[in-house]
Motif scaffolding. Sequence first.
Motif, PDB file in Angstrom:
ATOM      1  N   TYR A  41       0.786  -1.226   0.000  1.00 44.29           N
ATOM      2  CA  TYR A  41       0.000   0.000   0.000  1.00 44.29           C
ATOM      3  C   TYR A  41       0.823   1.283   0.000  1.00 44.29           C
ATOM      4  O   TYR A  41       0.360   2.312  -0.444  1.00 44.29           O
ATOM      5  N   CYS A  42       2.005   1.251   0.550  1.00 43.56           N
ATOM      6  CA  CYS A  42       2.719   2.504   0.814  1.00 43.56           C
ATOM      7  C   CYS A  42       3.937   2.689  -0.089  1.00 43.56           C
ATOM      8  O   CYS A  42       4.321   3.813  -0.404  1.00 43.56           O
ATOM      9  N   CYS A  45       4.502   5.269  -3.095  1.00 45.17           N
ATOM     10  CA  CYS A  45       4.799   6.691  -2.852  1.00 45.17           C
ATOM     11  C   CYS A  45       5.962   6.912  -1.882  1.00 45.17           C
ATOM     12  O   CYS A  45       6.649   7.922  -1.955  1.00 45.17           O
ATOM     13  N   ARG A  54       7.432  10.009  -4.065  1.00 44.06           N
ATOM     14  CA  ARG A  54       6.374  11.002  -4.183  1.00 44.06           C
ATOM     15  C   ARG A  54       5.938  11.466  -2.785  1.00 44.06           C
ATOM     16  O   ARG A  54       5.583  12.623  -2.572  1.00 44.06           O
ATOM     17  N   ARG A  60      13.324   9.061   8.919  1.00 44.19           N
ATOM     18  CA  ARG A  60      14.026  10.035   9.756  1.00 44.19           C
ATOM     19  C   ARG A  60      13.580  10.003  11.204  1.00 44.19           C
ATOM     20  O   ARG A  60      14.278  10.447  12.091  1.00 44.19           O
ATOM     21  N   TYR A  63       8.468  13.338  12.093  1.00 45.99           N
ATOM     22  CA  TYR A  63       7.391  13.535  11.131  1.00 45.99           C
ATOM     23  C   TYR A  63       6.770  14.898  11.357  1.00 45.99           C
ATOM     24  O   TYR A  63       6.503  15.277  12.496  1.00 45.99           O
ATOM     25  N   SER A  64       6.526  15.617  10.269  1.00 41.75           N
ATOM     26  CA  SER A  64       5.978  16.960  10.431  1.00 41.75           C
ATOM     27  C   SER A  64       4.550  16.917  10.964  1.00 41.75           C
ATOM     28  O   SER A  64       4.062  17.894  11.488  1.00 41.75           O
ATOM     29  N   ASN A  65       3.870  15.762  10.867  1.00 44.20           N
ATOM     30  CA  ASN A  65       2.480  15.699  11.309  1.00 44.20           C
ATOM     31  C   ASN A  65       2.303  15.027  12.674  1.00 44.20           C
ATOM     32  O   ASN A  65       1.207  14.608  13.024  1.00 44.20           O
ATOM     33  N   LEU A  72       0.878   8.738  14.336  1.00 45.24           N
ATOM     34  CA  LEU A  72       1.115   7.919  13.147  1.00 45.24           C
ATOM     35  C   LEU A  72      -0.136   7.127  12.802  1.00 45.24           C
ATOM     36  O   LEU A  72      -0.518   6.996  11.642  1.00 45.24           O
ATOM     37  N   ILE A  75      -2.542   9.481  11.108  1.00 45.23           N
ATOM     38  CA  ILE A  75      -2.135   9.813   9.739  1.00 45.23           C
ATOM     39  C   ILE A  75      -2.446   8.656   8.798  1.00 45.23           C
ATOM     40  O   ILE A  75      -3.025   8.848   7.726  1.00 45.23           O
ATOM     41  N   VAL A  76      -2.052   7.447   9.206  1.00 44.72           N
ATOM     42  CA  VAL A  76      -2.227   6.299   8.306  1.00 44.72           C
ATOM     43  C   VAL A  76      -3.713   5.945   8.176  1.00 44.72           C
ATOM     44  O   VAL A  76      -4.197   5.643   7.087  1.00 44.72           O
ATOM     45  N   ILE A  80      -3.935  12.707   5.364  1.00 42.87           N
ATOM     46  CA  ILE A  80      -3.684  14.129   5.611  1.00 42.87           C
ATOM     47  C   ILE A  80      -4.514  14.898   4.597  1.00 42.87           C
ATOM     48  O   ILE A  80      -4.194  14.892   3.404  1.00 42.87           O
ATOM     49  N   MET A  85      -1.802  11.947   0.485  1.00 41.93           N
ATOM     50  CA  MET A  85      -1.806  10.948   1.556  1.00 41.93           C
ATOM     51  C   MET A  85      -3.245  10.673   1.966  1.00 41.93           C
ATOM     52  O   MET A  85      -3.837  11.428   2.739  1.00 41.93           O
ATOM     53  N   LEU A 104       6.868   1.188  10.904  1.00 44.95           N
ATOM     54  CA  LEU A 104       7.465   2.530  10.751  1.00 44.95           C
ATOM     55  C   LEU A 104       8.452   2.798  11.880  1.00 44.95           C
ATOM     56  O   LEU A 104       9.502   3.399  11.673  1.00 44.95           O
TER      57      LEU A 104
END
Length: 259
Positions: A41-42, A45, A54, A60, A63-65, A72, A75-76, A80, A85, A104
């Motif tokens: 699924y991920c 991108c 993409r 890292r 996460y900015s969110n 997480l 988000i998933v 977003i 996303m 993740l």
Amino acid sequence: MYLRLWLILAALPAAFAQAPKNPFAQDPNAPENGRTVFRIYCEPCHGIHGQGGRGPDLTRGNYSNGTRDEDLYRIVANGIPGTAMNGFGGELGDDNVWRVVSYLRTIATRNTEPMKGNAAAGEKLFRGKGGCANCHIVDGRGGRLGPELSKIGPQHTVAYLREAILEPNKDISSGYSTVTIVKRDGTKITGIERGLDNFSVQLMDSSDNYYSFLKRDLSSIQEESRSLMPNSYGRLFTPAELDDLLAYLVSLGARETKP
Ligand code: HEC
Ligand code: HEC
């Protein structure tokens, strides 16, 4: 309209009562199962190793969110809004979303702290002043007493690596216990235990010498709860040098996350 508002309000206390926690946090298979989901699924991108494409780089650990498990999850599951996303909650179901969150976490251990140090300066300390290469192999060069560190970067958090350097006795890596043997003539040898059965013991000392003894030739075999790694690095290195060394360790194996 009123009905909808009422429904939302009714749902709130339940949501607050139990902060969502990853039900698979202790499940050792969850990251692997999550990886399978991620591949399907991920990956299109976020790249095969989550290194980005993409969509953003997910290795890292920043996460900015939002970086908590529940962020997480949100988000998933919900996506977003206004971006490519999408939410995957409906398609995957709760459990698989949490498994992806577990996955993740395993790919994002690399850089959970911003690195202040300079990796090139850290490598000089590793090969020089620190004498680390006497006991650790990196990229095919070094001593064999301690574990190979060529891929250590993505495997552990910065906090773990810092502790491994400053307090080696606190958490001794499995397979590296220290043993001291005393021969019948009184000679003592301390090394890493490399084998032990009813009749014999094998060990390697700090100079990479390998020994094998029959137990009947020894007067004692003592397992020790200390690491053979020196515990003086907190005094040897300045805080800035320690940062350089950590930046170097974090960089080791990081290349592996690229396709
Ligand atoms: C169609 C492309 C696409 C797919 C498929 C996709 N994502 Fe994303 N994802 C994005 C984009 C684009 C963003 C950045 C959104 C933004 O601008 O904040 C993003 C952001 C994220 C973020 C937040 C990153 C941050 O820094 O806050 C996470 C976590 C994430 N995706 C995980 C996943 C997971 C897990 C899957 C699979 C279940 C997935 N994504 C599938 C495109 C995608
Ligand atoms: C005299 C040999 C010796 C020297 C010198 C030495 N180490 Fe170690 N190191 C070991 C041994 C043995 C272990 C495994 C036992 C333990 O966990 O403490 C180890 C464990 C580690 C670990 C944990 C690895 C893991 O997978 O958990 C790290 C990281 C590490 N050393 C880094 C360093 C760095 C950086 C230096 C130099 C500043 C250094 N070591 C110097 C012997 C050494």
